[in-house]
Write a protein that holds these residues in place. Sequence first.
Motif, mmCIF file in Angstrom:
data_model
loop_
_atom_site.group_PDB
_atom_site.id
_atom_site.type_symbol
_atom_site.label_atom_id
_atom_site.label_comp_id
_atom_site.label_asym_id
_atom_site.label_seq_id
_atom_site.Cartn_x
_atom_site.Cartn_y
_atom_site.Cartn_z
ATOM 1 N N MET A 247 -31.252 10.228 9.976
ATOM 2 C CA MET A 247 -31.949 10.863 10.690
ATOM 3 C C MET A 247 -31.479 12.210 11.331
ATOM 4 S SD MET A 247 -34.542 9.246 11.795
ATOM 5 C CE MET A 247 -35.268 9.167 13.484
ATOM 6 N N ALA A 248 -29.933 12.377 11.250
ATOM 7 C CA ALA A 248 -29.123 13.343 11.636
ATOM 8 C C ALA A 248 -29.346 14.515 10.642
ATOM 9 C CB ALA A 248 -27.779 12.996 12.089
ATOM 10 N N ILE A 249 -29.281 14.079 9.226
ATOM 11 C CA ILE A 249 -29.540 14.910 8.233
ATOM 12 C C ILE A 249 -30.927 15.746 8.291
ATOM 13 C CG2 ILE A 249 -29.508 15.459 5.608
ATOM 14 C CD1 ILE A 249 -27.265 12.923 5.667
ATOM 15 N N GLY A 250 -31.873 14.981 8.516
ATOM 16 C CA GLY A 250 -33.052 15.511 9.064
ATOM 17 C C GLY A 250 -33.134 16.580 10.024
ATOM 18 N N ALA A 251 -32.328 16.355 10.991
ATOM 19 C CA ALA A 251 -32.138 17.158 12.041
ATOM 20 C C ALA A 251 -31.611 18.509 11.839
ATOM 21 C CB ALA A 251 -31.572 16.543 13.339
ATOM 22 N N LEU A 252 -30.559 18.325 10.768
ATOM 23 C CA LEU A 252 -29.952 19.663 10.204
ATOM 24 C C LEU A 252 -31.010 20.652 9.475
ATOM 25 C CD1 LEU A 252 -26.626 17.909 9.165
ATOM 26 C CD2 LEU A 252 -26.818 19.642 10.543
ATOM 27 N N GLY A 253 -31.881 19.867 8.860
ATOM 28 C CA GLY A 253 -33.084 20.517 8.144
ATOM 29 C C GLY A 253 -33.808 21.388 8.858
ATOM 30 N N ALA A 254 -34.331 20.469 9.917
ATOM 31 C CA ALA A 254 -35.200 21.110 11.128
ATOM 32 C C ALA A 254 -34.369 22.490 11.779
ATOM 33 C CB ALA A 254 -35.343 20.162 12.202
ATOM 34 N N ALA A 255 -33.061 22.228 11.974
ATOM 35 C CA ALA A 255 -32.451 23.261 12.513
ATOM 36 C C ALA A 255 -32.498 24.577 11.490
ATOM 37 C CB ALA A 255 -31.013 23.075 12.787
ATOM 38 N N ARG A 256 -32.087 24.451 10.339
ATOM 39 C CA ARG A 256 -32.338 25.617 9.403
ATOM 40 C C ARG A 256 -33.957 26.090 9.384
ATOM 41 N NH1 ARG A 256 -30.209 24.678 3.311
ATOM 42 N NH2 ARG A 256 -28.069 24.707 4.602
#
Length: 335
Positions: A247-256
């Motif tokens: 889920m955190a990696i998905g959050a990184l993608g959303a930040a980008r």
Amino acid sequence: MSRSRPTIYDVAQEAGVSKSLVSLVIRGSKSVSKESEMAVKDAIKKLNYQPNRAASDLAAKSTKLIAILIDDYSNPWFVDLLQGLSEVLTPEGYRLSVIDSITSQADSSQDPFGNAMSMRPDGIIIAQDIVGFHAPDTAPPFVIAGTRLTPARPEDSIANDDVLGARLATEHLINLGHKKIAHLCVPGGAGSKRQESYIATMRKNGLEPILTQNQHPASEKVGFQDTLELLRNDPEISAIFASNDVMAIGALGAARELNLQVPSQLSIVGYDNTPLAQTRLINLTTIDDDSAGVGRNAAHLLLNKLFDAAPHPPIIHTLQPALIQRGTTAPLIEC
């Protein structure tokens, strides 16, 4: 001794070693030191210990197969768990058969434990949530790995302390000055414990919890979508604690996607310390729950049950998590 028939626990106490080590000696494992081996053999002789007959009969009919129930091949948490299981079980001559009982079944109403039993394994490792689980009388020895939805009765289990881990993650962000901290939730036993601990920690520090309402299995896609929705609805959110690394990696993608810099504009913490989190490219701050250690301990618990079939109170072990600070968290920069 007060018992008329000594048990493996009595042997362990007499020899001054663990029950797991006694099992290893009796199985003829080569991983035991000569000193420990002699201490165990002396204790066995002194107590006139005889292995449980039911366990001996089970060994004679052994398939040397261990079934492992998981619920998501795509979750890298299972990689370390399986490595830990293999480190202990493979040298003892056991084969591991992994069953992804969620994504591999069209009919989710099927009984995953019953499906595992149909393989006639010597033992089963349960590493998924099974609601209201109650093993049939004909079940082989089994152990629960990880924090799972509460079974019908206590069973032998090994898990990480999810309550402590979530508190460490949330306090880390609070100590960095963040006040608007959101939590990416996931369903299930571990997810529920982490969510409850996050809420308690936020409220203890006078902060208002911000939660997603996700009821889908953890995935990068869900983490991405939930983070986009959170940040679009509340741009003042400066930190996110995800229930796991996926889920955190998905959050990184959303930040980008939103052109937010991590960690200067958005701090992100995951959970599990998976191989992906450790890569230099992602470099994720996360909670190390020693998933390989969960696997090793689960394997030892199962081997003990395979060897000694005598009834015993449920053995519940809890491993201590640790915060691993990397490059996705930083102090809040006040605008």
